[in-house]
Design an enzyme around this catalytic site. Sequence first.
Site, PDB file in Angstrom:
ATOM      1  N   HIS A  49       0.811  -1.218   0.000  1.00 16.82           N
ATOM      2  CA  HIS A  49       0.000   0.000   0.000  1.00 16.82           C
ATOM      3  C   HIS A  49       0.847   1.272   0.000  1.00 16.82           C
ATOM      4  O   HIS A  49       0.293   2.366   0.060  1.00 16.82           O
ATOM      5  CB  HIS A  49      -0.918  -0.023   1.218  1.00 16.82           C
ATOM      6  CG  HIS A  49      -0.143  -0.021   2.507  1.00 16.82           C
ATOM      7  ND1 HIS A  49       0.667  -1.076   2.888  1.00 16.82           N
ATOM      8  CD2 HIS A  49      -0.009   0.907   3.471  1.00 16.82           C
ATOM      9  CE1 HIS A  49       1.247  -0.781   4.026  1.00 16.82           C
ATOM     10  NE2 HIS A  49       0.854   0.416   4.414  1.00 16.82           N
ATOM     11  N   ASP A  50       2.169   1.140  -0.008  1.00 15.72           N
ATOM     12  CA  ASP A  50       3.055   2.316  -0.028  1.00 15.72           C
ATOM     13  C   ASP A  50       3.799   2.464  -1.351  1.00 15.72           C
ATOM     14  O   ASP A  50       4.543   3.439  -1.525  1.00 15.72           O
ATOM     15  CB  ASP A  50       4.113   2.206   1.087  1.00 15.72           C
ATOM     16  CG  ASP A  50       3.510   2.148   2.480  1.00 15.72           C
ATOM     17  OD1 ASP A  50       2.483   2.829   2.706  1.00 15.72           O
ATOM     18  OD2 ASP A  50       4.057   1.422   3.322  1.00 15.72           O
TER      19      ASP A  50
HETATM   20  C1  GLC Z   1       4.672   2.118   7.173  1.00 17.56           C
HETATM   21  C2  GLC Z   1       3.323   1.908   6.539  1.00 17.56           C
HETATM   22  C3  GLC Z   1       2.866   3.195   5.933  1.00 17.56           C
HETATM   23  C4  GLC Z   1       2.748   4.217   7.036  1.00 17.56           C
HETATM   24  C5  GLC Z   1       4.052   4.358   7.809  1.00 17.56           C
HETATM   25  C6  GLC Z   1       3.857   5.075   9.094  1.00 17.56           C
HETATM   26  O1  GLC Z   1       5.637   2.403   6.231  1.00 17.56           O
HETATM   27  O2  GLC Z   1       3.377   0.857   5.622  1.00 17.56           O
HETATM   28  O3  GLC Z   1       1.659   3.064   5.248  1.00 17.56           O
HETATM   29  O4  GLC Z   1       2.376   5.447   6.495  1.00 17.56           O
HETATM   30  O5  GLC Z   1       4.585   3.103   8.146  1.00 17.56           O
HETATM   31  O6  GLC Z   1       3.168   4.276  10.004  1.00 17.56           O
END
Ligand code: GLC
Length: 535
Positions: A330-331
């Site tokens: 999702h990132d």
């Molecule tokens: C991780 C998650 C991401 C989130 C970040 C801060 O990288 O995968 O979606 O924004 O952490 O929690």
Amino acid sequence: MANKQEQEHLWWHEGVIYQVYPRSFQDSDGDGVGDLKGIISRLDYLKWLGITAIWVSPIYPSPMADFGYDIADYCGIHPMFGTMDDFDELLQQVHSRDMKLILDLVPNHTSNEHPWFQESKSSRDNPKRDWYIWKDPAEDGSEPNNWLSVFGGSGWEWDENTQQYYYHAFLKEQPDLNWRNPEVQEAMFDVMRFWLDKGVDGFRVDVMWHIIKDDKLRDNPPNPDYKEHMSTYEKVVPAYSTDQPEVHDIVAKMRKVTDDYEARVIIGEIYLPIHRLVTYYGHENTGVHLPFNFMLVNEEWNARILSLKIDEYEGAIPPGGWPNWVIGNHDQPRITSRVGYSQAKVAGMLLLTLRGTPTMYYGDEIGMRDVPIPPEEVQDPQGLNMPDKDLSRDPERTPMQWDNSENAGFTEGKPWLRLPDNFRRVNVEVQRDDEFSMLTYYRRLIKLRQEEPALHVGDYAPVVSKDSLLSFIRKHEDRQFLIILNLTHKPCLFRAEHHTYKGKIVLATDPEREGKQVEKNISISGDEGIVVLLD
Ligand code: GLC
Ligand code: MG
């Protein structure tokens, strides 16, 4: 040293993990946001697809500043996703299908609305003051050091009331916990036990390499390779704010908590180069079972480079450590938006034939692509905070495309993110019975992988051929598979020097190739991948 083949095989060695982004998988109540009941209604699909374990991104109470990665109560369920009864039902339904459920654990930071932070910020002498990272300003009144937020701007936020700054690696709504404080550690281990007692099968631990910071909070060095198009976070190298030696003590303690239960897995989200990444297996494997390996997400899509990197990775894994592979999350941009539609099947074959646990991202199995989100509809804080850098993660978080009804069967309301115009063509329903579809292909790949020990627990050996080809052997006892993947669009000839490979194609990106015998010189089309069962 134990032979890798003789390792005891655990469910996460053999299985396939599938990430569900709960906001976007299936809505059941018409509010346009996915929920637990929605996931339950799609479990038969995941079982049909052949998935072993489902990892669900955060479902806890949260103000949703970072869409659930800002948690206000670690032991509850956000009403938008459902109730604790719904969760218990989900867990039971997953288990009754002989699948596993992995939860997201976010230990690095809480929401600023979490009662712990509310207490901590109430006064300097509050007992929870030291649960977070508070610091006096520098002499000139500015931030205590030069640490930056991943989501843009300074990592420090001024608190007028108590006249100190607090540190947040992400949003100011996500204050970092102080993991040097034993009370914080115990509180989070209790959270883990709460879910483990319920029977969840493990955790994916968010930003694990961020958990402990330099105790002197020294300045990070400037990044000599910084370029304008990069995220502002990359202006400095996070040498003192991440990947500190003490993190391994914490990881080992988390592992110990899970080890009190049977067959639970602990996965770390860790974006680091291979030689740093593998240290998270811990001394004598007392760290995480699977430090997420993002090579297929980060490296250039080039057979020579990937082949080298795969060897580097295989060579760096400590004895008893188990490899793993990730194709998207999702990132990150979806695989179809990174390597293109034409290479998507090749990428899927790579993910599912390499040695190590594969983690898939929902929708990749139908070839979903990043959906362009108009500026006025952008929701992701990373996109909103650095608008000119093209960093929004909304495009890869759009609703799952189930069928060709309105909103692709995702919701009866207005979906929280828009669907692509082509969803009537790209969805589960139309692909399910199409023998040439991406979905059929993924399902067959997963099935083959699950059926063949050579593909899930077998050894890996690279095979050197043309520069455009990534090829390797997977072997278990006397069963051997040769996998050949063309990472370019041009046809070429596979020819192994000093060796004659002979066998039958059992799976191919073009199913028409299957069943054919091949020997020695094998013609490979552009964008083609084949799995050959060797004689
Ligand atoms: C991780 C998650 C991401 C989130 C970040 C801060 O990288 O995968 O979606 O924004 O952490 O929690
Ligand atoms: Mg809903």
